[in-house]
Design a protein around this motif. Structure first.
Motif, PDB file in Angstrom:
ATOM      1  N   GLU A  83       0.830  -1.205   0.000  1.00 30.49           N
ATOM      2  CA  GLU A  83       0.000   0.000   0.000  1.00 30.49           C
ATOM      3  C   GLU A  83       0.865   1.255   0.000  1.00 30.49           C
ATOM      4  O   GLU A  83       0.528   2.259  -0.636  1.00 30.49           O
ATOM      5  CB  GLU A  83      -0.931  -0.015   1.217  1.00 30.49           C
ATOM      6  CG  GLU A  83      -1.897   1.155   1.305  1.00 30.49           C
ATOM      7  CD  GLU A  83      -3.026   1.099   0.284  1.00 30.49           C
ATOM      8  OE1 GLU A  83      -3.814   2.067   0.235  1.00 30.49           O
ATOM      9  OE2 GLU A  83      -3.114   0.110  -0.490  1.00 30.49           O
ATOM     10  N   ARG A  86       2.050   3.028  -3.272  1.00 32.32           N
ATOM     11  CA  ARG A  86       1.170   3.857  -4.090  1.00 32.32           C
ATOM     12  C   ARG A  86       1.638   5.309  -4.041  1.00 32.32           C
ATOM     13  O   ARG A  86       1.724   5.906  -2.971  1.00 32.32           O
ATOM     14  CB  ARG A  86      -0.269   3.757  -3.607  1.00 32.32           C
ATOM     15  CG  ARG A  86      -0.865   2.362  -3.727  1.00 32.32           C
ATOM     16  CD  ARG A  86      -2.291   2.363  -3.216  1.00 32.32           C
ATOM     17  NE  ARG A  86      -3.145   3.244  -4.027  1.00 32.32           N
ATOM     18  CZ  ARG A  86      -4.373   3.635  -3.656  1.00 32.32           C
ATOM     19  NH1 ARG A  86      -4.857   3.270  -2.470  1.00 32.32           N
ATOM     20  NH2 ARG A  86      -5.067   4.418  -4.446  1.00 32.32           N
ATOM     21  N   ASP A  90      -1.692   8.899  -7.190  1.00 32.39           N
ATOM     22  CA  ASP A  90      -2.773   7.910  -7.225  1.00 32.39           C
ATOM     23  C   ASP A  90      -3.787   8.170  -6.111  1.00 32.39           C
ATOM     24  O   ASP A  90      -5.003   8.050  -6.309  1.00 32.39           O
ATOM     25  CB  ASP A  90      -2.207   6.499  -7.081  1.00 32.39           C
ATOM     26  CG  ASP A  90      -1.547   6.004  -8.356  1.00 32.39           C
ATOM     27  OD1 ASP A  90      -1.504   6.767  -9.343  1.00 32.39           O
ATOM     28  OD2 ASP A  90      -1.071   4.852  -8.364  1.00 32.39           O
TER      29      ASP A  90
END
Length: 332
Positions: A83, A86, A90
């Motif tokens: 995670e 990212r 984004d």
């Protein structure tokens, strides 16, 4: 932020006590995202090493996991590190997509309303701009998605019966009825002709009638009913409602997309009490109504609006940004 953002170097999960340059990278990222606020308590030579995974960094990882709808472990495990890969652009795009969804909700939803956020797997009852009740939910799986919806909760049904939708009848229950009709009968299933309330025991003849579309199965009320002890009536064309469930173990899962579209509630009796309390229903009366086999329907005075929505990002009342997995792949 994009100029400052750099992903953590690939490697193993990171946890309290670990040391190395990747720890410093993790700390910098979480500080940039607003999760790292320094070491809790006095800073000493022992806890002022940026390359050591200390208590302050563990709290930051927990904060990040909580904001991203992950299991809160304080360990930068494989899922957390993924995670963190990212880029901010984004995340910004995800916020933009969800801002458009928020714009579709009314500015004045009412003094009391219910919000179910499908990707968050939670229901909130809001009164006077405050969350007065919050609970876990189970929502539709990817092949049976829970739809966006605006409606009202008009009635509470204690000890409901369950008339099986035809899609579930054909794919799931008819094969079971053919293979073991006695077991289906013991579980409370009966055949009911469409347009009537006449029920008959499961037999080869009645199963054939259901298969031809002239009848379906109905499960009688009681302790073994699939809908549990409480059901909330929500007028809509998709046959979606909120209800209790026998499968309480599903609430132990972190991602809870398992239903055929309806919304299963972790604490249905608490919601019933919250809605019926102004009508003189205390918790004792609610508990008594859920015993036995008699089905009871109570209309909700001033029925609150229900919003079933799909938000994978939002800003909470404290200004913290939250993200959730795009379980139905709608953000793209």
């Amino acid at each position: 932020m994009m100029a400052q953002w750099h992903p953590i170097a690939p490697g193993e999960p990171l946890r309290a006590g670990d040391q190395g340059p990747r720890i410093a990278q993790l700390r910098k990222l979480l500080q940039m995202f607003g999760d790292y606020n320094g070491h809790p308590g006095p800073v000493t030579a022992n806890n002022n090493n940026p390359e050591r995974f200390d208590a302050g960094l563990q709290l930051a990882v927990e904060s990040y996991q909580r904001r991203h709808g992950m299991a809160v472990t304080g360990v930068a495990d494989k899922a957390t590190l993924k995670e963190l890969e990212r880029p901010p652009v984004d995340l910004a795009r995800q916020l933009e997509v969800n801002a458009k969804r928020w714009d579709k909700l009314p500015d004045k939803p009412g003094k009391r309303y219910i919000l179910v956020n499908v990707p968050d797997f939670r229901l909130h009852l809001i009164e006077q701009h405050r969350v007065v009740l919050s609970m876990k939910t189970v929502v539709g799986k990817s092949s049976k998605r829970t739809p966006d919806m605006t409606s009202k909760v008009v009635s509470v049904v204690f000890n409901p019966t369950w008339t099986v939708p035809r899609s579930i009848l054909l794919t799931d229950l008819l094969p079971k009825a053919r293979n073991n009709p006695e077991a289906m009968h013991r579980r409370g299933y009966r055949v009911v002709k469409y347009g009537t309330n006449t029920t008959t025991p499961i037999s080869d003849k009645s199963i054939q009638s259901a298969a031809r579309g002239k009848a379906t199965l109905r499960q009688i009320s009681g302790p073994g009913n699939t809908l549990g002890r409480v059901k909330f009536i929500v007028p809509n064309k998709q046959a979606i409602f909120l209800h209790d469930t026998q499968a309480q173990s599903l609430f132990e899962h972190h991602h809870r997309a398992f239903s055929h579209g309806c919304i299963r509630l972790q604490q249905p009796e608490e919601l019933a009490y919250a809605l019926l309390g102004p009508q003189g229903w205390d918790r004792t009366r609610v508990a008594q109504a859920t015993t036995g086999d008699e089905s009871i329907t109570i209309k909700v005075a001033n029925p609150p609006k229900l919003f079933i929505a799909y938000f994978t990002a939002w800003v909470d009342g404290l200004g913290k940004v939250h993200f959730r997995p795009d379980i139905y792949h709608r953000d793209n």
